[in-house]
Design an enzyme around this catalytic site. Sequence first.
Site, PDB file in Angstrom:
ATOM      1  N   LYS A 109      93.626  14.210 -12.471  1.00 34.76           N
ATOM      2  CA  LYS A 109      93.769  15.643 -12.174  1.00 34.76           C
ATOM      3  C   LYS A 109      92.821  16.046 -11.038  1.00 34.76           C
ATOM      4  O   LYS A 109      91.868  15.310 -10.728  1.00 34.76           O
ATOM      5  CB  LYS A 109      93.490  16.455 -13.447  1.00 34.76           C
ATOM      6  N   TYR A 157      68.516  32.217   5.496  1.00 34.85           N
ATOM      7  CA  TYR A 157      68.825  33.548   4.954  1.00 34.85           C
ATOM      8  C   TYR A 157      67.761  34.000   3.963  1.00 34.85           C
ATOM      9  O   TYR A 157      67.277  33.208   3.144  1.00 34.85           O
ATOM     10  CB  TYR A 157      70.169  33.517   4.222  1.00 34.85           C
TER      11      TYR A 157
HETATM   12  C1  PLP Z   1      89.843  15.808 -18.053  1.00 31.10           C
HETATM   13  C2  PLP Z   1      90.324  15.218 -19.322  1.00 31.10           C
HETATM   14  C3  PLP Z   1      90.069  13.877 -19.628  1.00 31.10           C
HETATM   15  C4  PLP Z   1      89.130  13.028 -18.795  1.00 31.10           C
HETATM   16  O1  PLP Z   1      87.833  13.419 -19.098  1.00 31.10           O
HETATM   17  P1  PLP Z   1      86.538  12.700 -18.446  1.00 31.10           P
HETATM   18  O2  PLP Z   1      85.405  13.319 -19.155  1.00 31.10           O
HETATM   19  O3  PLP Z   1      86.581  13.055 -17.001  1.00 31.10           O
HETATM   20  O4  PLP Z   1      86.677  11.265 -18.685  1.00 31.10           O
HETATM   21  C5  PLP Z   1      90.654  13.338 -20.764  1.00 31.10           C
HETATM   22  N1  PLP Z   1      91.424  14.097 -21.570  1.00 31.10           N
HETATM   23  C6  PLP Z   1      91.667  15.403 -21.334  1.00 31.10           C
HETATM   24  C7  PLP Z   1      92.507  16.178 -22.276  1.00 31.10           C
HETATM   25  C8  PLP Z   1      91.105  16.012 -20.209  1.00 31.10           C
HETATM   26  O5  PLP Z   1      91.326  17.308 -19.982  1.00 31.10           O
END
Ligand code: PLP
Length: 382
Positions: free
Chosen positions: A54, A275
């Site tokens: 993702k 800044y």
């Molecule tokens: C993002 C996600 C993962 C992966 O998690 P990590 O901590 O990055 O390994 C696995 N399962 C679900 C449902 C997620 O949303």
Amino acid sequence: MSAGSGAALEAVRYGASELARAGAVLSVDLDAVRANYRLLGAQAPRAACAAVLKADAYGLGMERVAPALAREGCRVFFTAHVAEGMRLRQLVPEHCAIYVLHGPPPGTAPDFYQYDLIPVLNDPGQLREWRAAARQLGRRLPAAIQLDTGMSRMGMAPAELAAESAKPDWLSGLDLKLVMSHLACADEAGHPMNAGQRRRFERLREVFPGVPASLANSSGVFLGPAFHYDLLRPGAALYGINPQPDQPNPLRQAVQLAARIVQVREIAEGAAVGYGARWVAPGPRRIATIALGYADGWLRSLSGRGQAFVDGVAAPFAGTVSMDSITLDVSGLPAERVAPGRLVDLLCAQQDLDAVARDAGSIGYELLTRLGGRFHRRYLGA
Ligand SMILES: *Cc1c(COP(=O)(O)O)cnc(C)c1O
């Protein structure tokens, strides 16, 4: 990324024009991602190991990461959004399974079957939608079901599951491929939530005899065999983030980042930098301005706390992080090492993602997924 290499050498390595224009260079090591995938899979020899891609493979670039993992033997992938799944479908072999964690938004069922995507059904509404799609299409449709075992984020609550599963035709038209849940506290091995969630998962999945199960994200992989079930679902650890923050990181860093020096100036004692004029030179200082800022994901909370590295030597941030630039105190460094045009390291052997994230009051996940679109990207390996 060696900041020590000269411009001519850089031109040979990366191509002069692209690199010459770039404010910062992100190197993605696909061999490291593949090695991390192997290491994670080896923790659970009896389970299969999926990859979570993702958010554009956590910012590393799905286009390059997905085929590299497929070549490493990965056959199951997860995205969050259906559009991500559609993109991913073009990148991996046909026989690979692609799950979409958010399930089908209303009206998107055709995208799922045209692109051969498997929705993760998270509530009775999505379940209904998917049953209707199967009825309309006149064939069984693959699906996963997510159960909420205590995170209250996504997945069917125990009461919903009880109500749904009491209906005789509740899975009609569905080819149930996977039942899964997600851990809230897996990065804290001793947290009582872990055992509690696992117990609830055990109980709830009795409704689905014979259906493969999945519970472990990256950190969950390291909670032991009881958490492995049939399929691991790591994301972050593939990309080098430490799944057990209180222990040495067993994974390889998959990204390096270097930013170009735009300008160098000598300032007098008492001169203000940045800044808000929050940083005032305690004596004569040499300041180097680099072409990287919070618009590139280098969080503003690193103001006065972050550092860069010049040939392995730390150069602390002086003043606030700007949108497109950061000022470094390079007084301790020989002038020729901090000339305009040279690269300084932000993610390197001396400083990994988790360390920067700690300085920023954030986590490696956030830093990684925010790395910006203006970088010149180089892919190494695979
Ligand atoms: C993002 C996600 C993962 C992966 O998690 P990590 O901590 O990055 O390994 C696995 N399962 C679900 C449902 C997620 O949303």
